[in-house]
Design a protein around this motif. Structure first.
Motif, PDB file in Angstrom:
ATOM      1  N   GLY A  18      18.607  70.486  19.451  1.00  0.00           N
ATOM      2  CA  GLY A  18      18.920  69.281  18.699  1.00  0.00           C
ATOM      3  C   GLY A  18      18.346  68.011  19.290  1.00  0.00           C
ATOM      4  N   VAL A  19      17.495  68.141  20.302  1.00  0.00           N
ATOM      5  CA  VAL A  19      16.929  66.975  20.966  1.00  0.00           C
ATOM      6  C   VAL A  19      15.994  66.209  20.027  1.00  0.00           C
ATOM      7  CG1 VAL A  19      15.458  66.192  22.861  1.00  0.00           C
ATOM      8  CG2 VAL A  19      17.167  67.950  23.269  1.00  0.00           C
ATOM      9  N   CYS A  20      15.057  66.901  19.409  1.00  0.00           N
ATOM     10  CA  CYS A  20      14.083  66.230  18.532  1.00  0.00           C
ATOM     11  C   CYS A  20      14.771  65.590  17.328  1.00  0.00           C
ATOM     12  CB  CYS A  20      13.011  67.211  18.061  1.00  0.00           C
ATOM     13  SG  CYS A  20      11.905  67.741  19.369  1.00  0.00           S
ATOM     14  N   GLY A  21      15.767  66.261  16.779  1.00  0.00           N
ATOM     15  CA  GLY A  21      16.513  65.688  15.664  1.00  0.00           C
ATOM     16  C   GLY A  21      17.256  64.425  16.071  1.00  0.00           C
ATOM     17  N   GLY A  22      17.814  64.421  17.266  1.00  0.00           N
ATOM     18  CA  GLY A  22      18.514  63.242  17.767  1.00  0.00           C
ATOM     19  C   GLY A  22      17.578  62.084  18.042  1.00  0.00           C
ATOM     20  N   VAL A  23      16.410  62.379  18.620  1.00  0.00           N
ATOM     21  CA  VAL A  23      15.418  61.332  18.881  1.00  0.00           C
ATOM     22  C   VAL A  23      14.906  60.766  17.559  1.00  0.00           C
ATOM     23  CG1 VAL A  23      13.107  60.897  19.810  1.00  0.00           C
ATOM     24  CG2 VAL A  23      14.747  62.220  21.132  1.00  0.00           C
ATOM     25  N   ALA A  24      14.672  61.640  16.592  1.00  0.00           N
ATOM     26  CA  ALA A  24      14.199  61.193  15.278  1.00  0.00           C
ATOM     27  C   ALA A  24      15.236  60.321  14.587  1.00  0.00           C
ATOM     28  CB  ALA A  24      13.858  62.396  14.413  1.00  0.00           C
ATOM     29  N   GLU A  25      16.484  60.693  14.693  1.00  0.00           N
ATOM     30  CA  GLU A  25      17.547  59.899  14.080  1.00  0.00           C
ATOM     31  C   GLU A  25      17.675  58.538  14.764  1.00  0.00           C
ATOM     32  OE1 GLU A  25      22.265  60.583  13.397  1.00  0.00           O
ATOM     33  OE2 GLU A  25      20.937  62.303  13.059  1.00  0.00           O
ATOM     34  N   TYR A  26      17.514  58.496  16.068  1.00  0.00           N
ATOM     35  CA  TYR A  26      17.613  57.245  16.824  1.00  0.00           C
ATOM     36  C   TYR A  26      16.503  56.273  16.420  1.00  0.00           C
ATOM     37  CZ  TYR A  26      17.981  54.062  20.792  1.00  0.00           C
ATOM     38  OH  TYR A  26      18.120  52.950  21.571  1.00  0.00           O
ATOM     39  N   PHE A  27      15.269  56.782  16.283  1.00  0.00           N
ATOM     40  CA  PHE A  27      14.139  55.936  15.927  1.00  0.00           C
ATOM     41  C   PHE A  27      13.890  55.872  14.421  1.00  0.00           C
ATOM     42  CE2 PHE A  27      13.033  56.970  20.375  1.00  0.00           C
ATOM     43  CZ  PHE A  27      12.947  55.674  20.851  1.00  0.00           C
ATOM     44  N   ASP A  28      14.721  56.548  13.629  1.00  0.00           N
ATOM     45  CA  ASP A  28      14.647  56.538  12.167  1.00  0.00           C
ATOM     46  C   ASP A  28      13.273  57.010  11.663  1.00  0.00           C
ATOM     47  OD1 ASP A  28      15.818  56.226   9.684  1.00  0.00           O
ATOM     48  OD2 ASP A  28      15.055  54.192   9.443  1.00  0.00           O
ATOM     49  N   VAL A  29      12.851  58.182  12.159  1.00  0.00           N
ATOM     50  CA  VAL A  29      11.609  58.819  11.712  1.00  0.00           C
ATOM     51  C   VAL A  29      11.918  60.262  11.326  1.00  0.00           C
ATOM     52  CG1 VAL A  29      10.081  57.372  13.099  1.00  0.00           C
ATOM     53  CG2 VAL A  29      10.933  59.490  14.045  1.00  0.00           C
ATOM     54  N   ASP A  30      10.944  60.927  10.737  1.00  0.00           N
ATOM     55  CA  ASP A  30      11.099  62.314  10.321  1.00  0.00           C
ATOM     56  C   ASP A  30      11.144  63.226  11.554  1.00  0.00           C
ATOM     57  OD1 ASP A  30      11.211  64.568   8.723  1.00  0.00           O
ATOM     58  OD2 ASP A  30       9.034  64.648   8.419  1.00  0.00           O
TER      59      ASP A  30
END
Length: 66
Positions: A18-30
């Protein structure tokens, strides 16, 4: 204004930890873009691999933060 928090995501955006999903959510990207970037970083010298392992251990899960 709500303060942004970096955490591992759960649900549909979670593939491994879930790391990439969390980073994407933080920076508001896909999340797919984050995964591609992380894969490229891994192929270019394994920095991405170790960064992922460290993030998977250090980042809290979303359910534990909320």
């Amino acid at each position: 204004m709500e303060k942004k928090r970096l955490y591992k995501t759960e649900g549909n955006d979670k593939k491994l930890c879930g790391v990439c999903g969390g980073v994407a959510e933080y920076f508001d990207v896909d999340p797919t873009l984050v995964r591609i970037g992380w894969g490229i970083a891994t192929l270019l010298g394994s920095v991405g691999f170790w960064a992922y392992v460290i993030c998977a251990i250090a980042m809290p899960a979303k359910s534990k933060v909320m």
